[in-house]
Design a protein around this motif. Structure first.
Motif, PDB file in Angstrom:
ATOM      1  N   ARG A 271      41.446  32.814  29.692  1.00  0.00           N
ATOM      2  CA  ARG A 271      41.505  33.035  28.244  1.00  0.00           C
ATOM      3  C   ARG A 271      40.152  33.561  27.803  1.00  0.00           C
ATOM      4  O   ARG A 271      39.113  33.022  28.199  1.00  0.00           O
ATOM      5  N   ALA A 272      40.168  34.613  26.984  1.00  0.00           N
ATOM      6  CA  ALA A 272      38.916  35.228  26.537  1.00  0.00           C
ATOM      7  C   ALA A 272      38.935  35.378  25.031  1.00  0.00           C
ATOM      8  O   ALA A 272      39.977  35.675  24.426  1.00  0.00           O
ATOM      9  N   ARG A 273      37.778  35.155  24.412  1.00  0.00           N
ATOM     10  CA  ARG A 273      37.660  35.357  22.979  1.00  0.00           C
ATOM     11  C   ARG A 273      37.849  36.835  22.643  1.00  0.00           C
ATOM     12  O   ARG A 273      37.403  37.705  23.399  1.00  0.00           O
TER      13      ARG A 273
ATOM     14  N   THR B 222      35.336  40.097  23.428  1.00  0.00           N
ATOM     15  CA  THR B 222      34.368  39.751  24.479  1.00  0.00           C
ATOM     16  C   THR B 222      34.921  40.166  25.841  1.00  0.00           C
ATOM     17  O   THR B 222      36.070  40.578  25.966  1.00  0.00           O
TER      18      THR B 222
ATOM     19  N   PRO C 214      48.209  37.158  23.359  1.00  0.00           N
ATOM     20  CA  PRO C 214      47.370  36.094  22.797  1.00  0.00           C
ATOM     21  C   PRO C 214      47.910  34.709  23.099  1.00  0.00           C
ATOM     22  O   PRO C 214      49.074  34.539  23.468  1.00  0.00           O
ATOM     23  N   THR C 215      47.038  33.713  22.933  1.00  0.00           N
ATOM     24  CA  THR C 215      47.473  32.328  23.058  1.00  0.00           C
ATOM     25  C   THR C 215      48.349  31.958  21.856  1.00  0.00           C
ATOM     26  O   THR C 215      48.479  32.719  20.897  1.00  0.00           O
TER      27      THR C 215
ATOM     28  N   GLU D   9      42.687  33.279  21.155  1.00  0.00           N
ATOM     29  CA  GLU D   9      42.158  33.858  22.377  1.00  0.00           C
ATOM     30  C   GLU D   9      43.191  34.794  23.003  1.00  0.00           C
ATOM     31  O   GLU D   9      44.384  34.748  22.657  1.00  0.00           O
ATOM     32  N   ASP D  10      42.712  35.634  23.926  1.00  0.00           N
ATOM     33  CA  ASP D  10      43.588  36.529  24.679  1.00  0.00           C
ATOM     34  C   ASP D  10      43.735  36.004  26.094  1.00  0.00           C
ATOM     35  O   ASP D  10      42.757  35.573  26.714  1.00  0.00           O
ATOM     36  N   ARG D  11      44.966  36.062  26.621  1.00  0.00           N
ATOM     37  CA  ARG D  11      45.200  35.648  27.999  1.00  0.00           C
ATOM     38  C   ARG D  11      45.185  36.882  28.898  1.00  0.00           C
ATOM     39  O   ARG D  11      45.812  37.891  28.592  1.00  0.00           O
TER      40      ARG D  11
ATOM     41  N   ASP E 198      32.573  32.539  26.558  1.00  0.00           N
ATOM     42  CA  ASP E 198      33.543  33.532  26.104  1.00  0.00           C
ATOM     43  C   ASP E 198      34.833  33.507  26.917  1.00  0.00           C
ATOM     44  O   ASP E 198      35.843  34.059  26.488  1.00  0.00           O
ATOM     45  N   VAL E 199      34.792  32.894  28.091  1.00  0.00           N
ATOM     46  CA  VAL E 199      35.952  32.906  28.992  1.00  0.00           C
ATOM     47  C   VAL E 199      36.210  31.508  29.525  1.00  0.00           C
ATOM     48  O   VAL E 199      35.277  30.779  29.873  1.00  0.00           O
TER      49      VAL E 199
END
Length: 304
Positions: free
Chosen positions: A230-232, A235, A248-249, A254-256, A277-278
């Motif tokens: 998962r990343a902001r 970033t 996204p989650t 966050e992005d998966r 960030d991850v």
């Protein structure tokens, strides 16, 4: 501007004292400087601006060679800072410093020491890096002793070096193995002693469709492992370039991302360098490896 005006304005030229010696000295320096400007790619125009002019003048049109305004994202600026550390260690310090000065003059803030203090392994521990890098740059064949893990003693290799590439925290040389007449990849940490360049420069050209990363992946990479993180938003730009987005989650915060790697422990180094960030979702062993790296980093900064 006429040559006479340039002579009177620019410091360093021989002053006009009316002697032939001074005139000849100025002409030699002026021709040298014009040639250097043109070699640097600066377009030096010669001509007259009016029919009433009695001699030629010289002009540099800044718009014809100056770069437009440079805009780098935070990730790009960090990448430039990382590249500066590599260039310094690869005997390119002069060119790197010149590039850094130009970027700073354009208002771009590049901090070679910025970011989280986890340093990727460049060539600091690879004694073979600079010789093979120079040989690949100059297109010269190279020979060295190479110790494979399944062999008792190192064997002499003769290679046309096509390039050097980092792959999951290690440096590899890709090129044509002249003894086997086949493309091969060599891990620099397995080179014994100092490689020696042989023959003249410009002796060969790498294939037009060369893909060094693909060579290393095919010859070195093992079974791929799927890692989900998962990343902001906004970033981990470099990570996203080779990741598969999973959306996204649930809360949209966050992005998966799905990553595939045959070197999960090298990937753990990259993920740890991204700090908060991850976050690794799976598999558990990669998540634990990242936590262990961050824990060691935190211990380094703890008060005595």
């Amino acid at each position: 501007m006429t040559a006479a005006r340039i002579r009177a304005t620019v410091p360093g030229y021989e002053a006009d004292d009316g002697t032939d010696r001074a005139d000849e000295a100025f002409k030699r320096m002026f021709e040298r400087d014009k040639a250097e400007l043109r070699e640097m790619g600066v377009p030096l125009e010669t001509g007259r601006t009016s029919v009433f002019d009695t001699e030629d003048g010289y002009r540099i049109a800044r718009a014809d060679y100056e770069l437009p305004e440079i805009q780098l994202t935070g990730e790009e600026a960090a990448a430039v800072g990382l590249a500066l550390r590599l260039w310094e260690s690869a005997q390119l310090a002069g060119a790197a410093q010149s590039a850094l000065v130009k970027l700073k003059a354009a208002g771009v803030d590049v901090d070679p020491g910025g970011g989280i203090p986890l340093q990727p392994r460049l060539d600091a521990g690879e004694a073979a890096f600079e010789p093979v890098y120079a040989a690949a740059r100059d297109r010269r064949a190279v020979e060295f002793d190479y110790q494979r893990p399944d062999e008792d003693a190192p064997a002499r290799r003769h290679v046309q070096p096509w390039g050097v590439i980092a792959w999951h925290g290690r440096w590899y040389l890709g090129g044509l193995d002249l003894d086997r007449q086949q493309p091969r990849v060599f891990r620099l940490s397995r080179v014994v002693g100092t490689p020696r360049a042989t023959g003249p420069g410009g002796a060969f050209e790498p294939p037009a469709d060369l893909d060094l990363a693909g060579m290393v992946a095919n010859q070195v990479g093992g079974q791929e492992q799927v890692v989900v993180v998962r990343a902001r938003p906004g970033t981990a730009v470099g990570l996203r370039r080779w990741a598969t987005p999973l959306g996204p989650t649930e809360d949209g915060a966050e992005d998966r991302l799905e990553l595939r790697s045959s070197q999960p422990w090298g990937l753990a180094d990259q993920l740890a360098a991204l700090g908060a960030d991850v976050v690794v979702e799976s598999p558990p062993e990669v998540r634990e490896a990242v936590i262990a790296r961050l824990t060691r980093l935190a211990a380094l900064g703890a008060p005595a």
